[in-house]
Design an enzyme around this catalytic site. Sequence first.
Site, mmCIF file in Angstrom:
data_model
loop_
_atom_site.group_PDB
_atom_site.id
_atom_site.type_symbol
_atom_site.label_atom_id
_atom_site.label_comp_id
_atom_site.label_asym_id
_atom_site.label_seq_id
_atom_site.Cartn_x
_atom_site.Cartn_y
_atom_site.Cartn_z
ATOM 1 N N PRO A 130 39.204 49.684 136.412
ATOM 2 C CG PRO A 130 41.408 50.846 135.924
ATOM 3 C CD PRO A 130 40.300 49.594 135.918
ATOM 4 C CB ILE A 159 43.846 46.423 144.772
ATOM 5 C CG1 ILE A 159 42.862 45.855 143.092
ATOM 6 C CG2 ILE A 159 44.550 45.155 145.578
ATOM 7 C CD1 ILE A 159 41.418 45.452 143.652
ATOM 8 C CD GLU A 243 34.767 41.170 149.590
ATOM 9 O OE1 GLU A 243 35.492 40.551 148.181
ATOM 10 O OE2 GLU A 243 35.003 42.074 149.201
HETATM 11 C C1 LIG Z 1 39.060 51.797 149.745
HETATM 12 C C2 LIG Z 1 38.814 50.074 148.863
HETATM 13 C C3 LIG Z 1 38.929 49.047 148.726
HETATM 14 C C4 LIG Z 1 38.534 48.228 147.891
HETATM 15 N N1 LIG Z 1 39.134 47.674 147.860
HETATM 16 C C5 LIG Z 1 39.442 45.956 147.411
HETATM 17 C C6 LIG Z 1 39.540 45.084 146.791
HETATM 18 O O1 LIG Z 1 40.522 44.890 147.887
HETATM 19 N N2 LIG Z 1 39.712 44.349 145.634
HETATM 20 C C7 LIG Z 1 39.022 45.273 144.718
HETATM 21 O O2 LIG Z 1 38.741 43.905 143.728
HETATM 22 N N3 LIG Z 1 37.875 45.665 144.715
HETATM 23 C C8 LIG Z 1 37.977 46.422 145.438
HETATM 24 N N4 LIG Z 1 36.937 47.776 145.839
HETATM 25 C C9 LIG Z 1 36.431 48.124 144.814
HETATM 26 C C10 LIG Z 1 34.950 47.677 145.541
HETATM 27 O O3 LIG Z 1 34.548 46.622 145.167
HETATM 28 C C11 LIG Z 1 33.911 48.994 144.090
HETATM 29 O O4 LIG Z 1 33.956 49.648 144.508
HETATM 30 C C12 LIG Z 1 32.514 48.594 144.277
HETATM 31 O O5 LIG Z 1 32.399 47.349 144.329
HETATM 32 C C13 LIG Z 1 31.728 49.240 143.114
HETATM 33 O O6 LIG Z 1 32.564 48.816 142.014
HETATM 34 P P1 LIG Z 1 32.552 50.785 141.347
HETATM 35 O O7 LIG Z 1 33.429 51.828 142.049
HETATM 36 O O8 LIG Z 1 33.219 50.193 139.697
HETATM 37 O O9 LIG Z 1 30.732 51.378 140.806
HETATM 38 P P2 LIG Z 1 30.699 51.217 139.542
HETATM 39 O O10 LIG Z 1 30.034 49.676 139.203
HETATM 40 O O11 LIG Z 1 30.835 51.746 138.529
HETATM 41 O O12 LIG Z 1 28.803 51.557 140.437
HETATM 42 C C14 LIG Z 1 28.721 53.654 140.192
HETATM 43 C C15 LIG Z 1 27.528 53.579 141.553
HETATM 44 O O13 LIG Z 1 26.371 52.998 140.122
HETATM 45 C C16 LIG Z 1 25.654 51.436 140.569
HETATM 46 N N5 LIG Z 1 25.447 50.735 139.991
HETATM 47 C C17 LIG Z 1 26.393 49.783 139.199
HETATM 48 N N6 LIG Z 1 25.500 48.733 139.093
HETATM 49 C C18 LIG Z 1 24.032 48.675 139.012
HETATM 50 C C19 LIG Z 1 23.496 47.878 138.417
HETATM 51 N N7 LIG Z 1 23.038 47.322 137.910
HETATM 52 N N8 LIG Z 1 21.994 48.556 139.362
HETATM 53 C C20 LIG Z 1 21.506 49.535 140.720
HETATM 54 N N9 LIG Z 1 23.138 50.326 140.714
HETATM 55 C C21 LIG Z 1 24.293 49.904 140.268
HETATM 56 C C22 LIG Z 1 26.766 51.564 142.205
HETATM 57 O O14 LIG Z 1 25.607 50.907 143.261
HETATM 58 C C23 LIG Z 1 27.270 52.514 142.155
HETATM 59 O O15 LIG Z 1 26.190 53.197 143.046
HETATM 60 C C24 LIG Z 1 37.745 47.936 146.749
HETATM 61 C C25 LIG Z 1 36.789 50.124 146.936
HETATM 62 C C26 LIG Z 1 37.668 51.059 147.290
HETATM 63 C C27 LIG Z 1 36.203 52.414 147.358
#
Ligand SMILES: Cc1cc2nc3c(=O)[nH]c(=O)nc-3n(C[C@H](O)[C@H](O)[C@H](O)COP(=O)(O)OP(=O)(O)OC[C@H]3O[C@@H](n4cnc5c(N)ncnc54)[C@H](O)[C@@H]3O)c2cc1C
Length: 388
Positions: A130, A159, A243
């Site tokens: 989160p 997840i 992936e």
């Molecule tokens: C339907 C769904 C299924 C999923 N399934 C899985 C799963 O099975 N297992 C799992 O582990 N995860 C899963 N995910 C998670 C997914 O991989 C993450 O949502 C994703 O990696 C982004 O992380 P976050 O949502 O925390 O966004 P954040 O990391 O909070 O990022 C928010 C925004 O800021 C941007 N940002 C962050 N850091 C930077 C940077 N350094 N430079 C520029 N921009 C940046 C991001 O690109 C994004 O636009 C799933 C997500 C969804 C929505």
Amino acid sequence: MNSMYFTEEHNAFRQSFQDFLQKEVVPHIDKWEETGTIERFIWKKFGEMGYFGLNSPEEYGGLQLDFFYTVIFLEELQKINSGGFAAAMWAHAYLAMSHVEKEGSERIKTAYLTPSIHGEKIGCLCITEPFGGSDVAGMRTTAVKKGDTYVINGSKTFITNGVYSDYLVVAAKTDTTSRDKGMSIFIIDRDTLGVSATKLNKLGWKASDTAEIAFDNVVIPADNLMGEEGKGFSYIMSRFALERLVMGINAHARAEYALEYALQYMSERQAFGKTLNKFQALRHKVADLASEVEMCKEFNYSIAKRLNEGQYIVKEASMSKLLSTKIADTVINECLQLLGGYGYMEDYPMARLLRDSRLGPIGGGTSEILREIIAKIVIDKKEYKQSK
Ligand SMILES: Cc1cc2nc3c(=O)[nH]c(=O)nc-3n(C[C@H](O)[C@H](O)[C@H](O)COP(=O)(O)OP(=O)(O)OC[C@H]3O[C@@H](n4cnc5c(N)ncnc54)[C@H](O)[C@@H]3O)c2cc1C
């Protein structure tokens, strides 16, 4: 089909998988999209057909086929238009299972990989938290060694298969003083005391279950550690290449499906006394979209071939996901436009396709993070090495 990559055997597999999907899956899709629950019987059927073990070693029940069988598996799953159903299947096989296969001990492989291939046990991969998903090394879930156990505390979110899976592949910090070098991977049974999951509501991927998962003093045997302690980050990064290519292939396939559907529609729909496919403005639009899809597909096939040959394709897989997901969103959006008002209706496929496609540039590494990786490779000449 492109004979540079696909043999007669591949083509026969495609045909039989298409038939299987039409008979066993398509009649249930709308129900699963509505309930957000994929019934157990279909997992078992996929297992019986060997679809979860296409590339897995024979000794664990897999078919040990080349990667182009997986390409077909992914493409055809996209073409029944339920991104959520497809995600549930490929997240099990190519997120959870791939860690079990690569990093699991013999005991773990026997206990989890074989039943996973048979569709008897479903897995999920828990990395995102989160507090942040992009910054994987900043995760806060901990695993503290106590005698011959580890005690896990923390939470994960978004997840896929997070509610209904039988086991969880979980990344946690075994050394909180270190970022990437303090992370390890564990396998945890769903029914272990202290594991709880809450289902999340989302824009698309409706058929798949997506969950927030809490670990409250979860005690697991120490030999549920996968691979070596402290190497979790390199394992995660190594599997990300697969992936991301999977998500790139999914993207070109759903774009192709949207275009095929739109072309059929345009050949039937009349306006101003002629079919839509006779209007030059639309013909040129289609020419652009078809070119983008084709470029994308050929690029993805060439990378798939290199992956199949054992090459580490981190740069190319990142490029594949970055561009393919962007192109898919554009193509699907434009195809929806080609259907006019019907594009906006749930009785036609574009509305669901558009919703499902939007996850492409987010899940499994956002487009911004992929650009960071590609920039480091292209500008800083950074080299990424594959873990064993
Ligand atoms: C339907 C769904 C299924 C999923 N399934 C899985 C799963 O099975 N297992 C799992 O582990 N995860 C899963 N995910 C998670 C997914 O991989 C993450 O949502 C994703 O990696 C982004 O992380 P976050 O949502 O925390 O966004 P954040 O990391 O909070 O990022 C928010 C925004 O800021 C941007 N940002 C962050 N850091 C930077 C940077 N350094 N430079 C520029 N921009 C940046 C991001 O690109 C994004 O636009 C799933 C997500 C969804 C929505």
